[in-house]
Design an enzyme around this catalytic site. Structure first.
Site, PDB file in Angstrom:
ATOM      1  N   ARG A 241      27.883 -34.175   0.024  1.00  0.00           N
ATOM      2  CA  ARG A 241      28.069 -35.745  -0.030  1.00  0.00           C
ATOM      3  C   ARG A 241      28.986 -35.913  -1.040  1.00  0.00           C
ATOM      4  O   ARG A 241      29.723 -36.990  -0.919  1.00  0.00           O
ATOM      5  CB  ARG A 241      26.658 -36.132  -0.059  1.00  0.00           C
ATOM      6  CG  ARG A 241      25.902 -36.561   1.258  1.00  0.00           C
ATOM      7  CD  ARG A 241      24.537 -37.149   0.857  1.00  0.00           C
ATOM      8  NE  ARG A 241      23.891 -37.519   2.070  1.00  0.00           N
ATOM      9  CZ  ARG A 241      23.914 -38.134   3.001  1.00  0.00           C
ATOM     10  NH1 ARG A 241      25.109 -38.982   2.917  1.00  0.00           N
ATOM     11  NH2 ARG A 241      23.245 -38.095   3.950  1.00  0.00           N
ATOM     12  N   ARG A 242      28.785 -35.153  -2.305  1.00  0.00           N
ATOM     13  CA  ARG A 242      29.623 -35.556  -3.452  1.00  0.00           C
ATOM     14  C   ARG A 242      31.111 -35.079  -3.017  1.00  0.00           C
ATOM     15  O   ARG A 242      31.791 -35.903  -3.336  1.00  0.00           O
ATOM     16  CB  ARG A 242      29.235 -34.850  -4.845  1.00  0.00           C
ATOM     17  CG  ARG A 242      27.919 -35.352  -5.234  1.00  0.00           C
ATOM     18  CD  ARG A 242      27.112 -34.774  -6.453  1.00  0.00           C
ATOM     19  NE  ARG A 242      25.862 -34.938  -6.687  1.00  0.00           N
ATOM     20  CZ  ARG A 242      24.986 -34.339  -7.369  1.00  0.00           C
ATOM     21  NH1 ARG A 242      25.138 -33.167  -7.743  1.00  0.00           N
ATOM     22  NH2 ARG A 242      23.901 -35.262  -7.804  1.00  0.00           N
TER      23      ARG A 242
ATOM     24  N   ARG B  93      24.213 -31.058   9.810  1.00  0.00           N
ATOM     25  CA  ARG B  93      23.497 -30.938  10.949  1.00  0.00           C
ATOM     26  C   ARG B  93      22.811 -29.628  10.758  1.00  0.00           C
ATOM     27  O   ARG B  93      21.539 -29.531  11.092  1.00  0.00           O
ATOM     28  CB  ARG B  93      24.479 -30.890  12.258  1.00  0.00           C
ATOM     29  CG  ARG B  93      25.024 -32.292  12.481  1.00  0.00           C
ATOM     30  CD  ARG B  93      23.917 -33.040  13.193  1.00  0.00           C
ATOM     31  NE  ARG B  93      22.740 -32.203  13.851  1.00  0.00           N
ATOM     32  CZ  ARG B  93      21.393 -33.009  13.909  1.00  0.00           C
ATOM     33  NH1 ARG B  93      21.059 -33.788  13.309  1.00  0.00           N
ATOM     34  NH2 ARG B  93      20.521 -32.345  14.539  1.00  0.00           N
ATOM     35  N   ALA B  94      23.255 -28.763  10.125  1.00  0.00           N
ATOM     36  CA  ALA B  94      22.752 -27.421   9.695  1.00  0.00           C
ATOM     37  C   ALA B  94      21.243 -27.363   9.090  1.00  0.00           C
ATOM     38  O   ALA B  94      20.340 -26.738   9.288  1.00  0.00           O
ATOM     39  CB  ALA B  94      23.461 -26.291   9.032  1.00  0.00           C
TER      40      ALA B  94
ATOM     41  N   VAL C  26      19.517 -30.421   8.840  1.00  0.00           N
ATOM     42  CA  VAL C  26      18.445 -30.981   9.671  1.00  0.00           C
ATOM     43  C   VAL C  26      18.010 -30.090  10.704  1.00  0.00           C
ATOM     44  O   VAL C  26      16.517 -30.092  10.873  1.00  0.00           O
ATOM     45  CB  VAL C  26      19.142 -32.359  10.210  1.00  0.00           C
ATOM     46  CG1 VAL C  26      18.336 -32.872  11.237  1.00  0.00           C
ATOM     47  CG2 VAL C  26      19.677 -33.210   9.205  1.00  0.00           C
TER      48      VAL C  26
ATOM     49  N   TYR D 141      22.459 -18.648  10.195  1.00  0.00           N
ATOM     50  CA  TYR D 141      23.021 -19.889  10.765  1.00  0.00           C
ATOM     51  C   TYR D 141      23.398 -21.104  10.032  1.00  0.00           C
ATOM     52  O   TYR D 141      24.555 -21.638  10.315  1.00  0.00           O
ATOM     53  CB  TYR D 141      21.584 -20.300  11.392  1.00  0.00           C
ATOM     54  CG  TYR D 141      21.622 -21.852  12.329  1.00  0.00           C
ATOM     55  CD1 TYR D 141      21.944 -22.026  13.387  1.00  0.00           C
ATOM     56  CD2 TYR D 141      21.294 -22.961  11.418  1.00  0.00           C
ATOM     57  CE1 TYR D 141      21.976 -23.256  14.023  1.00  0.00           C
ATOM     58  CE2 TYR D 141      21.229 -24.176  11.956  1.00  0.00           C
ATOM     59  CZ  TYR D 141      21.678 -24.282  13.330  1.00  0.00           C
ATOM     60  OH  TYR D 141      21.656 -25.480  14.042  1.00  0.00           O
ATOM     61  N   PHE D 142      22.796 -21.367   8.908  1.00  0.00           N
ATOM     62  CA  PHE D 142      23.409 -22.263   8.184  1.00  0.00           C
ATOM     63  C   PHE D 142      24.816 -22.056   7.614  1.00  0.00           C
ATOM     64  O   PHE D 142      25.736 -22.779   7.745  1.00  0.00           O
ATOM     65  CB  PHE D 142      22.461 -22.628   6.729  1.00  0.00           C
ATOM     66  CG  PHE D 142      22.889 -23.729   6.004  1.00  0.00           C
ATOM     67  CD1 PHE D 142      22.373 -24.727   6.187  1.00  0.00           C
ATOM     68  CD2 PHE D 142      23.878 -23.541   4.923  1.00  0.00           C
ATOM     69  CE1 PHE D 142      22.773 -25.988   5.433  1.00  0.00           C
ATOM     70  CE2 PHE D 142      24.229 -24.581   4.044  1.00  0.00           C
ATOM     71  CZ  PHE D 142      23.556 -26.092   4.356  1.00  0.00           C
ATOM     72  N   GLN D 143      24.945 -20.778   7.317  1.00  0.00           N
ATOM     73  CA  GLN D 143      26.410 -20.355   6.631  1.00  0.00           C
ATOM     74  C   GLN D 143      27.333 -20.454   8.028  1.00  0.00           C
ATOM     75  O   GLN D 143      28.252 -20.839   7.685  1.00  0.00           O
ATOM     76  CB  GLN D 143      26.345 -18.886   6.369  1.00  0.00           C
ATOM     77  CG  GLN D 143      25.570 -18.636   4.800  1.00  0.00           C
ATOM     78  CD  GLN D 143      25.571 -17.294   4.589  1.00  0.00           C
ATOM     79  OE1 GLN D 143      25.651 -16.575   5.397  1.00  0.00           O
ATOM     80  NE2 GLN D 143      25.827 -17.145   2.966  1.00  0.00           N
ATOM     81  N   GLY D 144      26.974 -19.819   8.911  1.00  0.00           N
ATOM     82  CA  GLY D 144      27.792 -19.734  10.104  1.00  0.00           C
ATOM     83  C   GLY D 144      28.279 -21.462  10.649  1.00  0.00           C
ATOM     84  O   GLY D 144      29.250 -21.509  11.075  1.00  0.00           O
TER      85      GLY D 144
ATOM     86  N   ARG E  27      27.196 -20.944  14.433  1.00  0.00           N
ATOM     87  CA  ARG E  27      25.708 -21.007  14.394  1.00  0.00           C
ATOM     88  C   ARG E  27      25.126 -20.204  15.608  1.00  0.00           C
ATOM     89  O   ARG E  27      24.054 -19.898  15.602  1.00  0.00           O
ATOM     90  CB  ARG E  27      25.447 -22.399  14.510  1.00  0.00           C
ATOM     91  CG  ARG E  27      25.489 -23.035  15.726  1.00  0.00           C
ATOM     92  CD  ARG E  27      25.476 -24.750  15.564  1.00  0.00           C
ATOM     93  NE  ARG E  27      25.131 -25.222  17.008  1.00  0.00           N
ATOM     94  CZ  ARG E  27      25.992 -25.194  17.939  1.00  0.00           C
ATOM     95  NH1 ARG E  27      27.151 -24.828  17.723  1.00  0.00           N
ATOM     96  NH2 ARG E  27      25.613 -25.973  19.138  1.00  0.00           N
TER      97      ARG E  27
END
Length: 161
Positions: free
Chosen positions: A41-42, A62-63, A65, A104-107, A115
């Protein structure tokens, strides 16, 4: 007053210590994912409550969430499988699940296609935990507690593999 490491309490703790450790690691992982959204966000100047902006921000958001949506399901299955089937096996599945969600998050942060592999792996682990939880609950409700097989059946199933 009993000492914190007294026998009855310590025995109970030993029956759930691995599950508790995986749970805390999972909470820390969720916190890490949330921090990544704050940093994104920043970096991309996307103020709350906005959820759209730069494509990289949207993927990170999205990852996070998606991981948060599955976390209650994971924790519930981890504990039921660990208590009613086998703590060690459930904890190993839990650690693998946390690793696949991290991947998953990294991908996903790099590219939407990144992902998919970890998503499928984490889904398989959740289904395995479902199977262990259901098997453990069935044995709990259908087998008499005094049956020697009721006490040893999870280990017998593991040895069959």
């Amino acid at each position: 007053m009993l000492h914190p490491c007294s026998a009855p309490e310590s025995t109970m703790r030993n029956e759930i210590d691995l599950l508790a450790a995986v749970t805390v690691l999972g909470v820390l992982e969720q916190a890490y994912f949330t921090l990544q959204v704050i940093y994104a966000r920043r970096k991309y100047k996307v103020s709350p409550p906005e959820t759209t902006g730069h494509p990289e921000f949207e993927r990170i958001f999205r990852a996070q969430v998606n991981c948060s949506e599955y976390f209650p399901i994971f924790i519930s299955l981890l504990w039921v499988a660990g208590i009613f089937f086998h703590q060690g096996l459930a904890a190993v599945c839990g650690m693998l699940y946390l690793y696949t969600r991290f991947r998953y998050f990294q991908g996903y942060a790099l590219a939407a296609q990144g992902r998919l592999g970890p998503l499928y792996a984490s889904a398989r682990l959740l289904w395995l935990l479902v199977g262990l939880a259901v098997a453990g609950l069935l044995a709990h409700f259908l087998l008499p507690p005094s049956s020697p097989w009721a006490l040893a059946w999870p280990l017998q199933l593991l040895n069959a593999w």
